[in-house]
Every structure is written in structure tokens, then in C-alpha cells.
Enzyme design. Structure first.
Site, mmCIF file in Angstrom:
data_model
loop_
_atom_site.group_PDB
_atom_site.id
_atom_site.type_symbol
_atom_site.label_atom_id
_atom_site.label_comp_id
_atom_site.label_asym_id
_atom_site.label_seq_id
_atom_site.Cartn_x
_atom_site.Cartn_y
_atom_site.Cartn_z
ATOM 1 N N GLY A 1 35.125 49.470 36.040
ATOM 2 C CA GLY A 1 34.465 49.971 37.564
ATOM 3 C C GLY A 1 33.009 49.957 37.560
ATOM 4 O O GLY A 1 32.470 50.744 38.203
ATOM 5 N N SER A 2 32.311 49.232 36.564
ATOM 6 C CA SER A 2 31.025 49.116 36.721
ATOM 7 C C SER A 2 30.378 48.508 37.771
ATOM 8 O O SER A 2 29.107 49.352 38.534
ATOM 9 C CB SER A 2 30.285 48.522 35.545
ATOM 10 O OG SER A 2 30.455 47.234 35.305
ATOM 11 N N HIS B 1 32.956 37.092 40.859
ATOM 12 C CA HIS B 1 33.297 36.265 39.685
ATOM 13 C C HIS B 1 32.317 35.906 38.677
ATOM 14 O O HIS B 1 31.343 35.506 39.001
ATOM 15 C CB HIS B 1 34.256 35.290 40.182
ATOM 16 C CG HIS B 1 34.735 34.394 38.957
ATOM 17 N ND1 HIS B 1 35.715 34.656 38.256
ATOM 18 C CD2 HIS B 1 34.601 32.983 38.754
ATOM 19 C CE1 HIS B 1 36.257 33.777 37.704
ATOM 20 N NE2 HIS B 1 35.356 32.554 37.597
ATOM 21 N N ASP C 1 40.245 32.835 42.582
ATOM 22 C CA ASP C 1 38.807 32.478 42.499
ATOM 23 C C ASP C 1 38.443 31.036 43.288
ATOM 24 O O ASP C 1 37.403 30.241 42.575
ATOM 25 C CB ASP C 1 38.392 32.197 40.997
ATOM 26 C CG ASP C 1 38.611 33.780 40.405
ATOM 27 O OD1 ASP C 1 38.533 34.876 41.034
ATOM 28 O OD2 ASP C 1 38.967 33.627 39.118
HETATM 29 C C1 GAR Z 1 33.341 41.884 36.233
HETATM 30 O O1 GAR Z 1 32.515 40.724 34.867
HETATM 31 C C2 GAR Z 1 33.788 41.009 37.203
HETATM 32 O O2 GAR Z 1 32.945 40.016 37.550
HETATM 33 C C3 GAR Z 1 35.163 40.377 36.717
HETATM 34 O O3 GAR Z 1 35.713 41.571 36.050
HETATM 35 C C4 GAR Z 1 34.697 42.479 35.649
HETATM 36 C C5 GAR Z 1 34.905 43.940 35.995
HETATM 37 O O4 GAR Z 1 33.827 44.589 35.532
HETATM 38 N N1 GAR Z 1 36.096 39.736 37.789
HETATM 39 C C6 GAR Z 1 36.770 38.757 37.565
HETATM 40 O O5 GAR Z 1 36.750 38.252 36.389
HETATM 41 C C7 GAR Z 1 37.584 38.184 38.656
HETATM 42 N N2 GAR Z 1 37.966 36.942 38.540
HETATM 43 P P1 GAR Z 1 33.892 46.175 35.801
HETATM 44 O O6 GAR Z 1 35.320 46.579 36.323
HETATM 45 O O7 GAR Z 1 33.009 47.014 34.910
HETATM 46 O O8 GAR Z 1 33.308 45.944 37.468
#
Ligand code: GAR
Length: 207
Positions: A14-15, A112, A148
Site C-alpha cells: 500500500g505505498s 503499472h 494491463d
Molecule cells: C506497485 O509497483 C504497482 O505499480 C504494482 O504493484 C506495486 C504495488 O506496490 N502494480 C502492478 O504490478 C499492477 N500490474 P504498493 O502496494 O506499495 O503500492
């Protein structure tokens, strides 16, 4: 003035979600939208604690043991309590069912960590590392029925010069993600992407 209502969907850390929530409290999204809540498909998502610590409503709608269609129905029921205008995917790792896409067509956005034309799927930073890329892109896009594959709203290049491991690359990319996503959402709420959204919504009849 009624503000657009948004729900953030997460599966893990969840950043990105936290960056968005902070921007609504004091930043580029302040007074631009109401975040009705944060929903996770996983009980153990760290992001849920982070959202609670910032004072936002949270909800777990577990996807365990559900196929895409059944989970879509659960999700639609939960979302209807919040009546969102926009659904923000921030590291939400379930593929949304056709029913969910149809109900919120053109109103679901995702971030993404790669150029969606070049790479789709999980771990975009791992992909950049194994392909020894010297530059990658972060993509913010509308969500369609594919993985995506929806219309791109914005793409931001990230230089990977000197970043060789997956960890280095992720650190660099996430910094861009955290600033970019809120900026794109502010533009979305301001109507900047209306033409792309309308054109995507009009494709409904041709599927
Ligand atoms: C992020 O890097 C986001 O871009 C990616 O998951 C991560 C979540 O990090 N999403 C994908 O790969 C979607 N295809 P977070 O939970 O710290 O925001």
C-alpha cells in the site's frame, strides 16, 4: 460542490495508496475528491494498517477460494455501499471480472510499473532487471478486460542508469509512482482525460 468519490483497492504493502491518501490530506488531491475507503482482497495486506493509521475507512473483501466471477459479485456488493465514481487500483493483484469492468467502465484506473505495451503482469521491476533495461516507464491506464491492456492515460519514463538489481530499480520506480499517481488522479478529476474515457466507454457496444 460535490466531490468525486473514490475507493482504493489494494492487495499488499500500500505505498501508492498511502501516497494518495496523504495527498488528499494536504497536497495535490486536497479538495479534489473524497476517498470513501480502502478495500483489500487480502486480510494480511499491510496497506490496511497504513490506511487506518491515517484515519480512512477500510474493508477486507477476501478473494480466497473465489473464482473471478464470484469474487466480482462480492466486490460489486461491497463497492455499492461506498457508491464510488472512480476505483483506484494500487497494487491490487486480482483480475477484475467482466461484470466489475462493465459496472465501472472507464472509471477504473491502475498504475503499472512498466510500459504496458512492452510488459504486462506482475513484477514489472523484476522484468526490467532481468532484461537489463537502462530506462523503463510507469504507466497509469484505464482498466479493461485484459491484464494491463487498457487505454493509457499517462506514461512517465524512469532512467535506470546505475540501477542494476531489482531492489534498486523498484526503489527508483516507486519514487516516481508515488508522485505520478496522485498527479494523474488530479488531472482525471479535473476532466483532463475525458476524451479518452468517453471514447473507451463508447466501445462498449463493439465488444
Ligand atoms: C506497485 O509497483 C504497482 O505499480 C504494482 O504493484 C506495486 C504495488 O506496490 N502494480 C502492478 O504490478 C499492477 N500490474 P504498493 O502496494 O506499495 O503500492
Amino acid at each position: 460542490m460535490t466531490l468525486p468519490r473514490a475507493v482504493i483497492l489494494i492487495s499488499g504493502r500500500g505505498s501508492n495508496m498511502e501516497a494518495i491518501l496523504r495527498e488528499t490530506q494536504s497536497g495535490i488531491l486536497e479538495g479534489q475528491c473524497t476517498i470513501c475507503g480502502v478495500l483489500s482482497n487480502r486480510e494480511d495486506a499491510l496497506g490496511i494498517k497504513r490506511a487506518q493509521a491515517l484515519g480512512f475507512p477500510t474493508r477486507i473483501v477476501s478473494s480466497k477460494g473465489h473464482d473471478s466471477t464470484a469474487y466480482g459479485q462480492k466486490l460489486l456488493t461491497a463497492l455499492s455501499d461506498w457508491t464510488p465514481d472512480v476505483i483506484v487500483l494500487a497494487g491490487f493483484m486480482r483480475i477484475l471480472s467482466r461484470d466489475v469492468i462493465a459496472a465501472y467502465r472507464g472509471r477504473i484506473v491502475n498504475i503499472h510499473p512498466a510500459d504496458t505495451a512492452a510488459y504486462q503482469g506482475p513484477d514489472g521491476y523484476g522484468w526490467a532487471a532481468s532484461n537489463k533495461l537502462t530506462e523503463t516507464s510507469i504507466t497509469v491506464h484505464l482498466v479493461d478486460e485484459g491484464v494491463d491492456t487498457g487505454p493509457v492515460l499517462h506514461q512517465e519514463p524512469v532512467s535506470l542508469e546505475g540501477a542494476f538489481t531489482r531492489e534498486d530499480i523498484a526503489e527508483r520506480g516507486l519514487q516516481v509512482e508515488h508522485a505520478l499517481y496522485s498527479r494523474c488522479l488530479a488531472q482525471l478529476f479535473a476532466g483532463h482525460y475525458d476524451a479518452v474515457i468517453t471514447s473507451f466507454q463508447l466501445q462498449r457496444g463493439r465488444e
